[in-house]
Write a protein that holds these residues in place. Structure first.
Motif, PDB file in Angstrom:
ATOM      1  N   MET A   1      -1.595  39.598  34.433  1.00 49.98           N
ATOM      2  CA  MET A   1      -0.839  38.966  35.503  1.00 49.98           C
ATOM      3  C   MET A   1       0.636  39.147  35.175  1.00 49.98           C
ATOM      4  O   MET A   1       1.145  38.620  34.187  1.00 49.98           O
ATOM      5  N   ASP A   2       1.311  39.921  36.010  1.00 54.55           N
ATOM      6  CA  ASP A   2       2.738  40.180  35.828  1.00 54.55           C
ATOM      7  C   ASP A   2       3.547  39.133  36.582  1.00 54.55           C
ATOM      8  O   ASP A   2       3.211  38.770  37.720  1.00 54.55           O
ATOM      9  N   PHE A   3       4.641  38.673  35.972  1.00 49.97           N
ATOM     10  CA  PHE A   3       5.544  37.739  36.632  1.00 49.97           C
ATOM     11  C   PHE A   3       6.908  38.394  36.799  1.00 49.97           C
ATOM     12  O   PHE A   3       7.444  38.987  35.857  1.00 49.97           O
ATOM     13  N   THR A   4       7.422  38.308  38.017  1.00 55.82           N
ATOM     14  CA  THR A   4       8.727  38.863  38.328  1.00 55.82           C
ATOM     15  C   THR A   4       9.710  37.753  38.632  1.00 55.82           C
ATOM     16  O   THR A   4       9.333  36.654  39.057  1.00 55.82           O
ATOM     17  N   ASP A   5      10.995  38.038  38.428  1.00 51.75           N
ATOM     18  CA  ASP A   5      12.028  37.076  38.774  1.00 51.75           C
ATOM     19  C   ASP A   5      12.517  37.327  40.190  1.00 51.75           C
ATOM     20  O   ASP A   5      11.921  38.112  40.945  1.00 51.75           O
ATOM     21  N   GLY A   6      13.598  36.675  40.573  1.00 52.10           N
ATOM     22  CA  GLY A   6      14.098  36.792  41.946  1.00 52.10           C
ATOM     23  C   GLY A   6      14.528  38.185  42.331  1.00 52.10           C
ATOM     24  O   GLY A   6      14.551  38.519  43.515  1.00 52.10           O
TER      25      GLY A   6
ATOM     26  N   ASN B   1      -4.691  40.009  45.160  1.00 54.28           N
ATOM     27  CA  ASN B   1      -4.245  40.225  46.538  1.00 54.28           C
ATOM     28  C   ASN B   1      -3.275  39.163  47.034  1.00 54.28           C
ATOM     29  O   ASN B   1      -2.753  39.269  48.132  1.00 54.28           O
ATOM     30  N   GLU B   2      -3.061  38.121  46.244  1.00 53.77           N
ATOM     31  CA  GLU B   2      -2.124  37.070  46.619  1.00 53.77           C
ATOM     32  C   GLU B   2      -1.073  36.902  45.531  1.00 53.77           C
ATOM     33  O   GLU B   2      -1.241  37.392  44.404  1.00 53.77           O
ATOM     34  N   GLU B   3      -0.012  36.189  45.868  1.00 51.69           N
ATOM     35  CA  GLU B   3       1.039  35.923  44.899  1.00 51.69           C
ATOM     36  C   GLU B   3       1.016  34.461  44.472  1.00 51.69           C
ATOM     37  O   GLU B   3       0.754  33.567  45.284  1.00 51.69           O
ATOM     38  N   LEU B   4       1.261  34.245  43.202  1.00 50.28           N
ATOM     39  CA  LEU B   4       1.372  32.907  42.631  1.00 50.28           C
ATOM     40  C   LEU B   4       2.842  32.618  42.372  1.00 50.28           C
ATOM     41  O   LEU B   4       3.528  33.408  41.718  1.00 50.28           O
ATOM     42  N   THR B   5       3.325  31.494  42.866  1.00 49.95           N
ATOM     43  CA  THR B   5       4.717  31.112  42.654  1.00 49.95           C
ATOM     44  C   THR B   5       4.792  29.981  41.642  1.00 49.95           C
ATOM     45  O   THR B   5       4.144  28.948  41.806  1.00 49.95           O
ATOM     46  N   VAL B   6       5.583  30.192  40.596  1.00 56.46           N
ATOM     47  CA  VAL B   6       5.790  29.181  39.560  1.00 56.46           C
ATOM     48  C   VAL B   6       7.240  28.735  39.597  1.00 56.46           C
ATOM     49  O   VAL B   6       8.163  29.557  39.495  1.00 56.46           O
ATOM     50  N   THR B   7       7.444  27.442  39.767  1.00 56.11           N
ATOM     51  CA  THR B   7       8.778  26.835  39.734  1.00 56.11           C
ATOM     52  C   THR B   7       8.774  25.868  38.559  1.00 56.11           C
ATOM     53  O   THR B   7       8.478  24.681  38.710  1.00 56.11           O
ATOM     54  N   PRO B   8       9.099  26.352  37.358  1.00 55.47           N
ATOM     55  CA  PRO B   8       8.813  25.573  36.145  1.00 55.47           C
ATOM     56  C   PRO B   8       9.733  24.393  35.883  1.00 55.47           C
ATOM     57  O   PRO B   8       9.367  23.487  35.142  1.00 55.47           O
TER      58      PRO B   8
ATOM     59  N   GLN C   1      12.154  42.062  39.130  1.00 53.36           N
ATOM     60  CA  GLN C   1      11.931  42.673  37.819  1.00 53.36           C
ATOM     61  C   GLN C   1      10.857  41.901  37.068  1.00 53.36           C
ATOM     62  O   GLN C   1      10.840  40.668  37.059  1.00 53.36           O
ATOM     63  N   VAL C   2       9.923  42.635  36.441  1.00 52.34           N
ATOM     64  CA  VAL C   2       8.892  41.999  35.630  1.00 52.34           C
ATOM     65  C   VAL C   2       9.542  41.396  34.387  1.00 52.34           C
ATOM     66  O   VAL C   2      10.198  42.096  33.606  1.00 52.34           O
ATOM     67  N   VAL C   3       9.357  40.083  34.197  1.00 53.70           N
ATOM     68  CA  VAL C   3       9.984  39.388  33.073  1.00 53.70           C
ATOM     69  C   VAL C   3       8.988  39.049  31.968  1.00 53.70           C
ATOM     70  O   VAL C   3       9.368  38.876  30.812  1.00 53.70           O
ATOM     71  N   THR C   4       7.703  38.945  32.313  1.00 52.92           N
ATOM     72  CA  THR C   4       6.672  38.719  31.304  1.00 52.92           C
ATOM     73  C   THR C   4       5.307  38.953  31.936  1.00 52.92           C
ATOM     74  O   THR C   4       5.159  38.932  33.166  1.00 52.92           O
ATOM     75  N   SER C   5       4.316  39.209  31.087  1.00 52.98           N
ATOM     76  CA  SER C   5       2.949  39.454  31.560  1.00 52.98           C
ATOM     77  C   SER C   5       1.965  38.724  30.662  1.00 52.98           C
ATOM     78  O   SER C   5       2.207  38.546  29.463  1.00 52.98           O
TER      79      SER C   5
ATOM     80  N   LYS D   1      11.728  21.259  37.386  1.00 48.19           N
ATOM     81  CA  LYS D   1      11.890  20.374  38.539  1.00 48.19           C
ATOM     82  C   LYS D   1      13.347  20.257  38.940  1.00 48.19           C
ATOM     83  O   LYS D   1      13.679  20.182  40.131  1.00 48.19           O
ATOM     84  N   GLU D   2      14.238  20.254  37.944  1.00 49.85           N
ATOM     85  CA  GLU D   2      15.666  20.092  38.225  1.00 49.85           C
ATOM     86  C   GLU D   2      16.331  21.402  38.653  1.00 49.85           C
ATOM     87  O   GLU D   2      17.511  21.421  38.985  1.00 49.85           O
ATOM     88  N   GLU D   3      15.546  22.517  38.668  1.00 49.64           N
ATOM     89  CA  GLU D   3      16.062  23.820  39.098  1.00 49.64           C
ATOM     90  C   GLU D   3      15.109  24.424  40.129  1.00 49.64           C
ATOM     91  O   GLU D   3      14.389  25.381  39.847  1.00 49.64           O
ATOM     92  N   PRO D   4      15.062  23.880  41.343  1.00 51.13           N
ATOM     93  CA  PRO D   4      14.090  24.340  42.343  1.00 51.13           C
ATOM     94  C   PRO D   4      14.285  25.787  42.776  1.00 51.13           C
ATOM     95  O   PRO D   4      13.371  26.382  43.348  1.00 51.13           O
ATOM     96  N   ASP D   5      15.454  26.355  42.515  1.00 48.70           N
ATOM     97  CA  ASP D   5      15.688  27.745  42.907  1.00 48.70           C
ATOM     98  C   ASP D   5      15.265  28.745  41.841  1.00 48.70           C
ATOM     99  O   ASP D   5      15.295  29.955  42.087  1.00 48.70           O
ATOM    100  N   THR D   6      14.886  28.268  40.676  1.00 50.83           N
ATOM    101  CA  THR D   6      14.390  29.156  39.625  1.00 50.83           C
ATOM    102  C   THR D   6      12.892  29.333  39.819  1.00 50.83           C
ATOM    103  O   THR D   6      12.102  28.436  39.534  1.00 50.83           O
ATOM    104  N   LYS D   7      12.512  30.485  40.333  1.00 54.55           N
ATOM    105  CA  LYS D   7      11.112  30.758  40.660  1.00 54.55           C
ATOM    106  C   LYS D   7      10.673  32.085  40.050  1.00 54.55           C
ATOM    107  O   LYS D   7      11.477  33.012  39.913  1.00 54.55           O
ATOM    108  N   PHE D   8       9.401  32.151  39.702  1.00 57.86           N
ATOM    109  CA  PHE D   8       8.801  33.379  39.208  1.00 57.86           C
ATOM    110  C   PHE D   8       7.535  33.646  40.006  1.00 57.86           C
ATOM    111  O   PHE D   8       6.796  32.717  40.356  1.00 57.86           O
ATOM    112  N   THR D   9       7.293  34.920  40.309  1.00 54.03           N
ATOM    113  CA  THR D   9       6.150  35.305  41.137  1.00 54.03           C
ATOM    114  C   THR D   9       5.147  36.086  40.308  1.00 54.03           C
ATOM    115  O   THR D   9       5.495  37.079  39.657  1.00 54.03           O
TER     116      THR D   9
END
Length: 417
Positions: free
Chosen positions: A298-303, A273-280, A306-310, A282-290
């Motif tokens: 657990m599906d992860f989507t990009d900006g 019911n919640e979203e997990l945000t991963v910012t892997p 689109q699902v990029v990995t599960s 440190k030098e790219e703070p705008d690269t995030k996966f949800t």
């Protein structure tokens, strides 16, 4: 220079050609398991450092252990100039391993005498990616399989080194500098710290236990119960030899295979019911996966959404080893997400923080269901740094020293207290 996306220690999986040696130890093939492994193929050497880093640097071994047994030292790994496996003598000269066999055959004795208690000894450390082993009393037994060197695997009671007291450090020395770390990924044993002198003359040290820290880790696991006490391995006379990492303990059945299931189940329930945000990066703070749980994955989507990995819901062994259902290839998507997820599951931060990685280590290991091995090891380090699991460098929690133009390095054998 530190590589921008440095992947850390992983369990080395034996190839099919070395299947006969799997039960005995770890096969070191090709790129040996130094640190960081991906630098051997993907990172270009800094031209200025290439001139500054000599073919060998002085390594001073300091024996502050308080033990009277002789110390035997081994420098083994892959020679970076040739890509050949072998060992180095005290002068830093390289010796290639002879061919192996099936079943594995004894390796040549690569040891040399270390310093006596209260003394030091300086040798030359070559441009390797590998390990520096040290043992007290008895020499170690290495073997050669057709696929490469078989190293000690003390989780296996039939391993010839099971009842010996030893440990190792891992390092990479190349044209870009030195990476030297203490490691507890496989076990916590004979205490030591590592250090170096930087090109500017400053010194760095890590891996040093607090006074009484060695005993505190052992006693803490015995008091934890629930199978965690079984990680402690002792000689017949009761002398502690080591504490096995929990991944090895689940593998041999001494720690319940479901020891983390309660926490993992609560995490999967939360992110339905919640979203997990991963910012892997440190030098790219705008690269995030949800990430969000969908069924048992657990599906992860990009900006773009689109699902990029599960990831399938992992078991405890996958979490402890950061592999299997948490496999982390050396890419820019799944690998970085996996290592972040694995670190958070080991540290128990996913129920308290949906923004990962968590930079505040005060919240680590607070859940009653957690990696108590990592909790105790980190808690007894003077600087709080350790390599208690494969991706313990997420958030810079690892016990690592690095310099681009090191003058020298040290390994200090510490008291058993």
């Amino acid at each position: 220079m530190l590589p921008p996306r440095r992947l850390t220690k992983r369990r080395l999986i034996a190839s099919a050609t070395a299947a006969a040696a799997i039960a005995t130890g770890i096969i070191v093939t090709g790129q040996a398991n130094g640190l960081p492994t991906n630098m051997l193929s993907s990172d270009k050497a800094d031209s200025a450092n290439a001139e500054a880093v000599a073919d060998t640097i002085p390594l001073t071994l300091k024996n502050n252990s308080g033990r009277d047994e002789p110390v035997h030292v081994y420098v083994i790994g892959t020679e970076l100039a040739s890509g050949t496996q072998g060992y180095a003598d005290e002068s830093g000269a390289f010796h290639a391993w002879p061919g192996g066999g099936a079943p594995p055959i004894p390796a040549p004795d690569a040891s040399f005498e270390g310093p006596k208690n209260g003394e030091t000894k300086t040798i030359q450390l070559p441009k390797f990616s590998g390990r520096v082993y040290f043992s007290y009393g008895d020499k170690l037994e290495f073997q050669l399989a057709e696929g490469g060197l078989v190293q000690p695997a003390v989780q296996n009671e039939s391993d010839p080194n099971h009842d010996k007291l030893f440990n190792w450090t891992e390092y990479t020395l190349n044209d870009s500098g030195l990476w030297l770390n203490s490691t507890q990924v496989d076990m916590f044993s004979a205490p030591y710290s590592v250090g170096l002198t930087s090109g500017d003359g400053s010194t760095k040290e890590t891996g040093k236990l607090k006074p009484g820290g060695y005993k505190a880790v052992i006693d803490g696991l015995k008091e934890q119960g629930g199978g965690w006490e079984n990680l402690v391995q002792t000689r017949e006379d009761g002398t502690p030899l080591r504490v096995l990492a929990p991944g090895h303990a689940t593998g041999n059945g001494s720690l319940p295979g479901d020891v983390l299931d309660d926490y993992i189940n609560r995490v999967w329930e939360k992110y339905q019911n919640e979203e997990l945000t991963v910012t892997p990066f440190k030098e790219e703070p705008d690269t995030k996966f949800t990430g969000k749980v969908n069924g048992d994955k657990m599906d992860f989507t990009d900006g773009s959404g689109q699902v990029v990995t599960s990831f399938e819901k992992p078991d405890s062994d996958s979490v402890f080893g950061c592999y299997k259902k948490l496999d982390a290839p050396n890419d820019k998507v799944r690998g970085p997400i996996s290592r972040t997820l694995c670190a958070a599951l080991n540290r128990g931060t996913l129920l308290t923080n949906n923004q990962q990685p968590d930079a505040d280590n005060s919240g680590f290991y607070q859940d009653k269901v957690t990696n108590h091995y990592a909790r105790l090891v980190h808690g007894q380090m003077e600087d709080g740094k350790a390599y208690a699991f494969a991706f313990d460098d997420v958030g810079a929690q690892e016990s690592l020293v690095h310099d681009g133009a090191p003058k020298d390095a040290t390994i200090s054998l510490e008291p058993f207290e």
